[in-house]
Design a protein around this motif. Sequence first.
Motif, PDB file in Angstrom:
ATOM      1  N   ALA A  83      58.316 -40.497   1.428  1.00 30.74           N
ATOM      2  CA  ALA A  83      58.032 -39.803   2.689  1.00 30.74           C
ATOM      3  C   ALA A  83      56.635 -40.162   3.191  1.00 30.74           C
ATOM      4  N   THR A  84      55.692 -40.256   2.275  1.00 32.42           N
ATOM      5  CA  THR A  84      54.321 -40.625   2.647  1.00 32.42           C
ATOM      6  C   THR A  84      54.273 -42.064   3.147  1.00 32.42           C
ATOM      7  N   ALA A  85      54.968 -42.952   2.457  1.00 26.98           N
ATOM      8  CA  ALA A  85      55.004 -44.354   2.869  1.00 26.98           C
ATOM      9  C   ALA A  85      55.639 -44.508   4.243  1.00 26.98           C
ATOM     10  N   GLU A  86      56.672 -43.737   4.516  1.00 26.56           N
ATOM     11  CA  GLU A  86      57.322 -43.820   5.827  1.00 26.56           C
ATOM     12  C   GLU A  86      56.362 -43.411   6.934  1.00 26.56           C
ATOM     13  N   GLY A 112      53.989 -26.269  -2.899  1.00 20.42           N
ATOM     14  CA  GLY A 112      53.880 -26.023  -4.333  1.00 20.42           C
ATOM     15  C   GLY A 112      54.517 -27.132  -5.147  1.00 20.42           C
ATOM     16  N   ALA A 113      55.671 -27.626  -4.664  1.00 26.75           N
ATOM     17  CA  ALA A 113      56.341 -28.708  -5.382  1.00 26.75           C
ATOM     18  C   ALA A 113      55.502 -29.979  -5.328  1.00 26.75           C
ATOM     19  N   LEU A 114      54.901 -30.247  -4.173  1.00 26.18           N
ATOM     20  CA  LEU A 114      54.055 -31.438  -4.064  1.00 26.18           C
ATOM     21  C   LEU A 114      52.884 -31.342  -5.041  1.00 26.18           C
ATOM     22  N   TYR A 115      52.226 -30.174  -5.072  1.00 34.41           N
ATOM     23  CA  TYR A 115      51.057 -30.030  -5.939  1.00 34.41           C
ATOM     24  C   TYR A 115      51.446 -29.949  -7.417  1.00 34.41           C
ATOM     25  N   HIS A 116      52.721 -29.708  -7.686  1.00 39.97           N
ATOM     26  CA  HIS A 116      53.186 -29.754  -9.070  1.00 39.97           C
ATOM     27  C   HIS A 116      53.171 -31.194  -9.582  1.00 39.97           C
ATOM     28  N   HIS A 117      53.430 -32.137  -8.678  1.00 39.87           N
ATOM     29  CA  HIS A 117      53.513 -33.544  -9.076  1.00 39.87           C
ATOM     30  C   HIS A 117      52.230 -34.321  -8.789  1.00 39.87           C
ATOM     31  N   PHE A 118      51.453 -33.877  -7.822  1.00 41.62           N
ATOM     32  CA  PHE A 118      50.224 -34.571  -7.446  1.00 41.62           C
ATOM     33  C   PHE A 118      49.105 -33.548  -7.278  1.00 41.62           C
ATOM     34  N   ALA A 119      47.926 -33.888  -7.811  1.00 42.27           N
ATOM     35  CA  ALA A 119      46.811 -32.940  -7.738  1.00 42.27           C
ATOM     36  C   ALA A 119      46.345 -32.712  -6.309  1.00 42.27           C
ATOM     37  N   ALA A 156      46.108 -38.127  -3.754  1.00 39.15           N
ATOM     38  CA  ALA A 156      46.738 -38.738  -4.925  1.00 39.15           C
ATOM     39  C   ALA A 156      48.107 -39.314  -4.582  1.00 39.15           C
ATOM     40  N   VAL A 157      48.785 -38.692  -3.638  1.00 41.75           N
ATOM     41  CA  VAL A 157      50.076 -39.222  -3.183  1.00 41.75           C
ATOM     42  C   VAL A 157      49.861 -40.579  -2.498  1.00 41.75           C
ATOM     43  N   VAL A 158      48.841 -40.634  -1.654  1.00 41.53           N
ATOM     44  CA  VAL A 158      48.556 -41.877  -0.933  1.00 41.53           C
ATOM     45  C   VAL A 158      48.148 -42.973  -1.908  1.00 41.53           C
ATOM     46  N   LEU A 184      49.804 -51.937   2.424  1.00 41.36           N
ATOM     47  CA  LEU A 184      48.888 -52.971   2.880  1.00 41.36           C
ATOM     48  C   LEU A 184      47.762 -52.398   3.729  1.00 41.36           C
ATOM     49  N   GLN A 185      47.971 -51.201   4.281  1.00 43.68           N
ATOM     50  CA  GLN A 185      46.955 -50.573   5.125  1.00 43.68           C
ATOM     51  C   GLN A 185      45.963 -49.717   4.334  1.00 43.68           C
ATOM     52  N   LEU A 186      46.165 -49.613   3.017  1.00 45.88           N
ATOM     53  CA  LEU A 186      45.378 -48.686   2.208  1.00 45.88           C
ATOM     54  C   LEU A 186      44.452 -49.419   1.249  1.00 45.88           C
ATOM     55  N   ASP A 187      43.394 -48.725   0.827  1.00 46.85           N
ATOM     56  CA  ASP A 187      42.531 -49.255  -0.216  1.00 46.85           C
ATOM     57  C   ASP A 187      42.827 -48.515  -1.519  1.00 46.85           C
ATOM     58  N   PRO A 188      42.226 -48.923  -2.636  1.00 46.01           N
ATOM     59  CA  PRO A 188      42.581 -48.307  -3.926  1.00 46.01           C
ATOM     60  C   PRO A 188      42.360 -46.805  -4.001  1.00 46.01           C
ATOM     61  N   ASP A 189      41.482 -46.273  -3.163  1.00 44.61           N
ATOM     62  CA  ASP A 189      41.232 -44.834  -3.174  1.00 44.61           C
ATOM     63  C   ASP A 189      42.184 -44.066  -2.256  1.00 44.61           C
ATOM     64  N   GLY A 190      43.060 -44.802  -1.582  1.00 48.46           N
ATOM     65  CA  GLY A 190      44.002 -44.151  -0.686  1.00 48.46           C
ATOM     66  C   GLY A 190      43.508 -43.995   0.727  1.00 48.46           C
ATOM     67  N   SER A 191      42.272 -44.425   1.007  1.00 53.07           N
ATOM     68  CA  SER A 191      41.777 -44.374   2.381  1.00 53.07           C
ATOM     69  C   SER A 191      42.100 -45.705   3.062  1.00 53.07           C
TER      70      SER A 191
END
Length: 212
Positions: A15-18, A42-49, A53-55, A111-118
Amino acid sequence: MQKRAEQTRQAIVRATAELIGDDGPGAAGLVDICRGAGVSRGALYHHFATKEAVVVAVHTQARRKATALVDAAFGDALSDPLDTAAFTALSRFGSALGRALSDDLTVRAGLQLDPDGSADPARRLRQEVLSAVHRRVSGLLPPDAPGAPGPEGQDLADLAMVVVAGLESLGRTDPAWWSPGTSDRVWRTLRRLFTDPASAPDDTVTPREPGE
């Protein structure tokens, strides 16, 4: 249970990639990600801090796939004749990248992102891929080619980066640029530059003065 958790995690990443792939990094808001993945906050934060972190997960998956594309295109190049190896590898890579950008939202977004997700332009995965292509092309060029390592510079390796970057950018407004047919046509047009050094422009010609 573990399988379901992984499915939920991947749904969040997709969903984030889309969102990023279609509208850029700024489009990946928390509410939109949750809505697209069909999960609660809540479900998202269960899997990602964090949302960031998702990005980062999108970037990580995209980097793995993009690296595989480069390796697959250039990995067998040493078995090709020296005078055509760079061109053949570029043709393979151009077609493969176009298909990935067209069909794989993770690659398109990552391809639009850097290693930190920005989205720092100097650190984006796009720049890493282009630099990798530049290195691989430089290593395959015949010694007498204009882009071969040496005092003449990296003309053809630079040209390869320009073409790959241009097709990637143009496809974001018109996906037809990502089609294998378009990529093949572009590289066929440039074939002589990569396989016949004598056809490269002579930069030693003295420019004409105005009025001559």
